[in-house]
Every structure is written in structure tokens, then in C-alpha cells.
Scaffold this motif. Structure first.
Motif, PDB file in Angstrom:
ATOM      1  N   SER A  46       0.854  -1.176   0.000  1.00 30.18           N
ATOM      2  CA  SER A  46       0.000   0.000   0.000  1.00 30.18           C
ATOM      3  C   SER A  46       0.893   1.230   0.000  1.00 30.18           C
ATOM      4  CB  SER A  46      -0.914   0.006   1.236  1.00 30.18           C
ATOM      5  OG  SER A  46      -1.765  -1.126   1.246  1.00 30.18           O
ATOM      6  N   SER A  47       0.621   2.148  -0.922  1.00 28.01           N
ATOM      7  CA  SER A  47       1.468   3.323  -1.115  1.00 28.01           C
ATOM      8  C   SER A  47       0.787   4.565  -0.559  1.00 28.01           C
ATOM      9  CB  SER A  47       1.751   3.498  -2.619  1.00 28.01           C
ATOM     10  OG  SER A  47       2.517   4.659  -2.869  1.00 28.01           O
ATOM     11  N   PHE A  48       1.561   5.454   0.062  1.00 28.06           N
ATOM     12  CA  PHE A  48       1.042   6.736   0.522  1.00 28.06           C
ATOM     13  C   PHE A  48       2.127   7.787   0.392  1.00 28.06           C
ATOM     14  CE2 PHE A  48       2.258   4.097   4.135  1.00 28.06           C
ATOM     15  CZ  PHE A  48       3.120   4.897   4.856  1.00 28.06           C
ATOM     16  N   GLN A  49       1.797   9.040   0.695  1.00 25.14           N
ATOM     17  CA  GLN A  49       2.693  10.156   0.386  1.00 25.14           C
ATOM     18  C   GLN A  49       4.084  10.001   0.979  1.00 25.14           C
ATOM     19  OE1 GLN A  49       0.251  13.530   1.649  1.00 25.14           O
ATOM     20  NE2 GLN A  49       0.274  14.301  -0.454  1.00 25.14           N
ATOM     21  N   GLN A  74      -5.278  -1.499   3.602  1.00 28.60           N
ATOM     22  CA  GLN A  74      -5.481  -0.227   2.928  1.00 28.60           C
ATOM     23  C   GLN A  74      -4.746   0.856   3.698  1.00 28.60           C
ATOM     24  OE1 GLN A  74      -6.908   0.632   0.129  1.00 28.60           O
ATOM     25  NE2 GLN A  74      -8.088  -1.182  -0.441  1.00 28.60           N
ATOM     26  N   CYS A  75      -4.276   1.873   2.955  1.00 25.53           N
ATOM     27  CA  CYS A  75      -3.734   3.089   3.557  1.00 25.53           C
ATOM     28  C   CYS A  75      -4.283   4.287   2.799  1.00 25.53           C
ATOM     29  CB  CYS A  75      -2.203   3.122   3.485  1.00 25.53           C
ATOM     30  SG  CYS A  75      -1.355   1.888   4.491  1.00 25.53           S
ATOM     31  N   ASP A  76      -4.526   5.392   3.503  1.00 20.52           N
ATOM     32  CA  ASP A  76      -4.904   6.606   2.795  1.00 20.52           C
ATOM     33  C   ASP A  76      -3.652   7.399   2.450  1.00 20.52           C
ATOM     34  OD1 ASP A  76      -4.094   7.904   5.111  1.00 20.52           O
ATOM     35  OD2 ASP A  76      -6.061   8.741   5.599  1.00 20.52           O
ATOM     36  N   THR A  77      -3.818   8.564   1.848  1.00 23.35           N
ATOM     37  CA  THR A  77      -2.667   9.338   1.367  1.00 23.35           C
ATOM     38  C   THR A  77      -1.756   9.790   2.503  1.00 23.35           C
ATOM     39  OG1 THR A  77      -3.970  11.374   1.440  1.00 23.35           O
ATOM     40  CG2 THR A  77      -3.972  10.146  -0.629  1.00 23.35           C
ATOM     41  N   ARG A  78      -2.295   9.925   3.713  1.00 24.31           N
ATOM     42  CA  ARG A  78      -1.504  10.418   4.839  1.00 24.31           C
ATOM     43  C   ARG A  78      -0.902   9.308   5.692  1.00 24.31           C
ATOM     44  NH1 ARG A  78      -5.020  15.620   7.121  1.00 24.31           N
ATOM     45  NH2 ARG A  78      -5.075  16.768   5.143  1.00 24.31           N
ATOM     46  N   GLY A  79      -1.156   8.059   5.342  1.00 25.29           N
ATOM     47  CA  GLY A  79      -0.552   6.962   6.084  1.00 25.29           C
ATOM     48  C   GLY A  79      -1.390   6.417   7.207  1.00 25.29           C
ATOM     49  N   HIS A  80      -2.695   6.702   7.206  1.00 22.51           N
ATOM     50  CA  HIS A  80      -3.588   5.985   8.112  1.00 22.51           C
ATOM     51  C   HIS A  80      -3.864   4.629   7.472  1.00 22.51           C
ATOM     52  CE1 HIS A  80      -4.707  10.331   8.801  1.00 22.51           C
ATOM     53  NE2 HIS A  80      -4.287   9.956   9.997  1.00 22.51           N
ATOM     54  N   CYS A  81      -3.570   3.549   8.176  1.00 22.65           N
ATOM     55  CA  CYS A  81      -3.603   2.218   7.573  1.00 22.65           C
ATOM     56  C   CYS A  81      -4.484   1.260   8.372  1.00 22.65           C
ATOM     57  CB  CYS A  81      -2.194   1.633   7.469  1.00 22.65           C
ATOM     58  SG  CYS A  81      -1.053   2.627   6.464  1.00 22.65           S
ATOM     59  N   LEU A  82      -5.038   0.294   7.657  1.00 23.63           N
ATOM     60  CA  LEU A  82      -5.908  -0.705   8.268  1.00 23.63           C
ATOM     61  C   LEU A  82      -5.551  -2.067   7.687  1.00 23.63           C
ATOM     62  CD1 LEU A  82      -8.698  -0.594  10.077  1.00 23.63           C
ATOM     63  CD2 LEU A  82      -9.722  -1.275   7.908  1.00 23.63           C
ATOM     64  N   ILE A  83      -5.472  -3.076   8.557  1.00 20.55           N
ATOM     65  CA  ILE A  83      -5.234  -4.454   8.115  1.00 20.55           C
ATOM     66  C   ILE A  83      -6.281  -5.359   8.744  1.00 20.55           C
ATOM     67  CG2 ILE A  83      -3.661  -6.420   8.106  1.00 20.55           C
ATOM     68  CD1 ILE A  83      -1.331  -4.600   8.126  1.00 20.55           C
ATOM     69  N   VAL A  84      -6.901  -6.184   7.915  1.00 24.05           N
ATOM     70  CA  VAL A  84      -7.824  -7.218   8.383  1.00 24.05           C
ATOM     71  C   VAL A  84      -7.122  -8.557   8.226  1.00 24.05           C
ATOM     72  CG1 VAL A  84     -10.071  -8.308   8.098  1.00 24.05           C
ATOM     73  CG2 VAL A  84      -9.805  -5.857   7.651  1.00 24.05           C
ATOM     74  N   TYR A 118     -16.916  -9.042   2.292  1.00 23.73           N
ATOM     75  CA  TYR A 118     -16.873  -7.605   2.080  1.00 23.73           C
ATOM     76  C   TYR A 118     -15.505  -7.203   1.551  1.00 23.73           C
ATOM     77  CZ  TYR A 118     -14.609  -7.641   6.710  1.00 23.73           C
ATOM     78  OH  TYR A 118     -13.773  -7.895   7.760  1.00 23.73           O
ATOM     79  N   GLN A 119     -15.456  -6.009   0.981  1.00 21.54           N
ATOM     80  CA  GLN A 119     -14.215  -5.454   0.442  1.00 21.54           C
ATOM     81  C   GLN A 119     -14.033  -4.052   1.003  1.00 21.54           C
ATOM     82  OE1 GLN A 119     -14.265  -4.837  -3.790  1.00 21.54           O
ATOM     83  NE2 GLN A 119     -12.301  -3.766  -3.821  1.00 21.54           N
ATOM     84  N   ILE A 120     -12.891  -3.812   1.621  1.00 25.00           N
ATOM     85  CA  ILE A 120     -12.571  -2.468   2.095  1.00 25.00           C
ATOM     86  C   ILE A 120     -12.063  -1.662   0.909  1.00 25.00           C
ATOM     87  CG2 ILE A 120     -11.135  -1.104   3.633  1.00 25.00           C
ATOM     88  CD1 ILE A 120     -11.075  -3.495   5.516  1.00 25.00           C
ATOM     89  N   LEU A 121     -12.745  -0.571   0.608  1.00 20.70           N
ATOM     90  CA  LEU A 121     -12.364   0.249  -0.538  1.00 20.70           C
ATOM     91  C   LEU A 121     -11.294   1.266  -0.193  1.00 20.70           C
ATOM     92  CD1 LEU A 121     -15.806   0.966  -2.242  1.00 20.70           C
ATOM     93  CD2 LEU A 121     -14.078  -0.708  -2.887  1.00 20.70           C
ATOM     94  N   GLY A 122     -11.342   1.802   1.011  1.00 18.53           N
ATOM     95  CA  GLY A 122     -10.344   2.800   1.358  1.00 18.53           C
ATOM     96  C   GLY A 122     -10.625   3.463   2.682  1.00 18.53           C
ATOM     97  N   ILE A 123      -9.668   4.299   3.084  1.00 19.26           N
ATOM     98  CA  ILE A 123      -9.755   5.093   4.306  1.00 19.26           C
ATOM     99  C   ILE A 123      -9.910   6.547   3.877  1.00 19.26           C
ATOM    100  CG2 ILE A 123      -8.549   5.769   6.422  1.00 19.26           C
ATOM    101  CD1 ILE A 123      -7.020   3.113   6.221  1.00 19.26           C
TER     102      ILE A 123
END
Length: 438
Positions: free
Chosen positions: A56-59, A165-175, A211-216
Motif C-alpha cells: 500500500s502506497s502513501f505520500q 489499505q492506507c490513505d494518502t496520509r498513512g492511516h492504515c488498516l489491516i484485516v 466484504y471489500q474495504i475500498l479505502g480510508i
């Protein structure tokens, strides 16, 4: 004179053959440059053999995960009459060592002795016709971040990664998927994966169904799709609200949701797209797709239009633009297209019959894998599609795993099979190479 005529005919024939080869196979158009892989570390520690890597890539970095087996199997004997192996199973990763990366299972089960006993129960001598398995005996997920230009293992979990998933600022979630030691477990990081928090109150919107996590979408906000509905949570998965139900929209277009697969993609900002590939009527032999653009800020459909052809690949850039590779009839014409605000698709590259497959989008960067006419190369642009050139194709997926860091236009390469691994990795035991596409 006859000799001169024969020579001319021969040269003409060779020219025609060469022309056909140039037309049908770009591989004869010259030598394309290869990827210049770099190993940015000195080998130090015993290599950690991993598979099923994700990125997962972020800024400001990347979050990687990979799976290892905590158990090492050593064959001690083989009965050639019965073909029964004797082997020893031992722990090859000390997950509970004082200097080991954080083991996230301890946030769920704080008693180290319980986890140690569960691990040791999988060790010892055994026998059977199959000493090695396709799956890890005790899968361990390594959570990997980048620190000071090097990849480091920040945490581990006994289990497998189901979603990340990670958002652009690096908030990340793992299931993590189900294991003998815990139910589905979800962890959240606010600092790009360096520290993790268990979410014990996480629950899916609907009890049944995948389910599918689309994003943060923010520090506490998530997007998830389940059973054709888009759900939003503002408290890290404790409660969910329906943001979009596709069933009524599809019914208006004469589409039975149960007959067609929905494809969802979030751009990391305020929009997501959903597409369905359908036949519009019984006599329609050409494929069509319904492409829906949903705006999260206004909670409204921005566009909902039919398109002709098949969507081969779809990606969004770090800036939030959506791109699609289409194969359109007649005669399978391939194009790269950008989604416009009015729902139309603007061509960025047209290759005719030269088939395009996998798409990578980065910062003003496009890379598109090809097949049939030129399977040995990729089409690449470094200036947002203004000009294009060829590169050698990426390594064979059976031998190596290549992952793309879209925010930094980088490729990471990992060995895929255990026999491809060297003895030593970096100071964390990780084995990888990188290349910046520039």
C-alpha cells in the motif's frame, strides 16, 4: 543480369518480411532498455522467506506485508518402499523474543505462555507421504515499513492478511483472516504502520457475506462494500451507514444485480467508480459496460453512462484521476482512457490491435503490460501520456513478485520461491530490490 534480378527479388522479399515483422511485433523495432534493479543494503541477517506480499502506497512511505511459515521442516529419512518421510518440525522464527518486533496477537491474548504453547504444539517429529505443504503450517504475517531508506519489520501477526489499505496520509488498516488462535482481527495504524491498535469492536455491516474495504477517507473514516451496497463508518468500523445502494440504479437500467459482478474502485479522495459489464439485449454480441461515478462529498451520482467494449484494467493515479484500459469492438481495438467529470472517457493512448493488459499509474507515470504482438515489453510514459517508449516486461510472476509504489514511482522486487532466496537479507533479514522509474 539474371543474377541481378534474383538479388533484387530476394532483397524485396526480405524487406517485405521485415515490414510484416515490424508491423505485427514491436519487438523487432529495436532493443528496449531493461530495468536497473538496485539492492540498497548490505547482506547481514539470515533471510526471511516470504510469499503473498502486498503493498500500500502513501505520500510519505509504503506499507508492505508478507507471509512466512513459523515452522521449519527438516527431512530426516525416507522409506523408499512406502515413500513415507520422517521429518522434524521446529520453530524457525522466535516470535516472542524480547527483541522481536511487536506480536499483535498479544493485544488480543496477552498471555505469552498460551501463544508459546500453541506454537510448540506444532513442533516435534512426525512422518507422512508429504513432508512439505502448499500452505504455511503456522502462517506469520510480517508488517513492513520503510525507515531511513530501508525496509524494516514493525510488527507481526500469527495469521494471514485478508485486506489492507492506507490513505494518502498513512492511516492504515489491516484485516487478518481466521486462525486457530483468534477470530478475524482488525488493526489500525495512524503512523504509516509503525504502531498498531487492535479494533475489538469492529464488525462488518452485514453478518453474512464477504466484504471489500475500498479505502480510508480520514483518521476514523472507512469505506466498505458488501452485497452491492457502499457503507461508510466514522468510528473505525463500530457502526456503518449505507452511502449507496446500487440495486435500484441497476434496476433502472434493466440490469439484474444477481447476474453481473460489480467492480468498485476508490480514488483516495472524493470519488469512486463502479462498473458492470453486461449485454444490453439478447441480440447484442458486443460487450458493453455501465460506468457509475459516485461523489462522496455530495453523496450523489456524478455520472452513470454506458460504454462500449470490455474494461481490461482500471486504476487511479495518486492525484485521484481514473484510468481504464478498454478493448473495443470491432477488431479488438485497445485504448487507455481517462474518465472525465461528465462521465465520458478521453483516450490517452491508442494502440490498435496491440493488446494491453495490466495497468500501473503513478505520478505522471503510466506503465502498461502488453501481450500477443509484443509480450516481451511494456509501454511506458513519464510525462502523463504525452510521449511513450518501450521497456522490457517485468520479471516472470512465477519466479519473482513485483509490487508498484504509485506515490514514488518505484518497483519492489521479491523472490517468489524459497530456492530463489539468498542466505542473507538486510539487517532485518528482508530480501528485496528496487528501481525508480524515471
Amino acid at each position: 543480369m539474371f543474377s541481378k534480378s534474383l538479388t533484387r527479388i530476394t532483397l524485396l522479399a526480405l524487406a517485405m518480411v521485415a515490414s510484416c515483422m515490424l508491423f505485427y511485433d514491436e519487438g523487432f523495432a529495436g532493443f528496449a532498455p531493461d530495468w536497473q534493479w538496485q539492492r540498497g543494503y548490505q547482506p547481514q541477517q539470515p533471510a526471511i522467506i516470504m510469499h503473498d506480499q502486498r503493498l500500500s502506497s502513501f505520500q510519505n512511505g509504503v506499507l508492505l506485508t508478507g507471509i512466512s511459515d513459523a515452522i521449519n521442516i527438516q527431512i530426516t529419512d525416507l522409506d523408499r518402499k512406502t515413500y513415507v518421510y520422517s521429518y522434524d518440525r521446529s520453530l524457525q522464527i522466535d516470535l516472542l523474543a524480547d527483541d522481536a518486533p511487536a506480536l499483535l496477537n498479544l493485544q488480543i491474548t496477552p498471555d505469552k505462555q498460551v501463544i508459546r504453547a500453541a506454537l510448540e504444539s506444532r513442533t516435534g517429529r512426525s512422518s507422512g507421504r508429504y513432508a512439505f505443504r502448499d500452505r504455511a503450517l503456522v502462517p506469520v504475517s510480517h508488517i513492513i515499513t520503510e525507515q531511513d531508506g530501508q525496509l524494516r519489520v514493525s510488527a507481526r501477526y500469527i495469521g494471514v492478511v485478508a485486506e489492507q489499505q492506507c490513505d494518502t496520509r498513512g492511516h492504515c488498516l489491516i484485516v487478518f483472516g481466521k486462525t486457530p488462535y483468534a477470530k478475524d482481527a482488525v488493526f489500525y495504524s495512524a503512523d504509516g504502520g509503525r504502531h498498531w491498535q487492535w479494533l475489538p469492536k469492529w464488525q462488518a455491516p452485514e453478518a453474512d457475506g464477504t466484504y471489500q474495504i475500498l479505502g480510508i477517507t480520514g483518521p476514523q473514516s472507512l469505506l466498505l462494500v458488501q452485497q452491492g451496497k457502499l457503507y461508510r463508518s466514522d468510528d473505525l468500523g463500530q457502526h456503518w451507514q449505507v452511502a449507496l445502494d446500487m440495486a435500484p440504479l441497476l434496476a433502472e437500467k434493466g440490469i439484474d444485480p444477481s447476474l453481473y459482478t460489480s467492480h468498485w474502485r476508490y480514488n483516495g479522495y472524493h470519488n469512486l467508480v463502479i462498473w458492470h459489464e453486461v449485454n444490453r439485449d439478447e441480440d447484442d454480441v458486443s460487450p458493453h459496460f455501465l460506468l457509475t461515478d459516485f461523489n462522496l462529498q455530495s453523496s450523489s451520482i456524478q455520472s452513470n453512462q454506458w460504454g462500449e467494449g470490455s474494461i481490461i484494467a482500471a486504476e487511479s493515479s495518486p492525484q485521484g484521476d481514473f484510468y481504464f484500459v478498454l478493448a473495443q469492438e470491432p477488431r479488438q481495438r485497445y485504448t487507455l482512457n481517462q474518465l472525465q467529470t461528465d462521465g465520458t472517457l478521453k483516450p490517452r493512448l491508442q494502440t490498435g490491435k496491440k493488446a494491453l493488459t495490466k495497468l500501473y499509474t503513478g505520478n505522471k507515470l503510466f506503465m502498461i503490460a502488453k501481450q500477443v504482438n509484443d509480450p516481451a515489453h511494456m509501454t511506458v510514459s513519464l510525462d502523463n501520456g504525452q510521449s511513450w517508449f518501450r521497456m522490457k516486461k517485468l520479471p516472470n510472476s512465477y519466479e519473482e513478485t513485483v509490487l508498484f509504489d504509485s506515490w514514488h514511482n518505484r518497483l519492489f522486487r521479491f523472490p517468489r520461491q524459497s530456492y530463489h532466496y539468498p542466505k542473507l537479507g538486510n539487517d532485518a533479514g528482508l530480501v528485496y530490490e528496487t528501481v525508480v522509474v524515471e
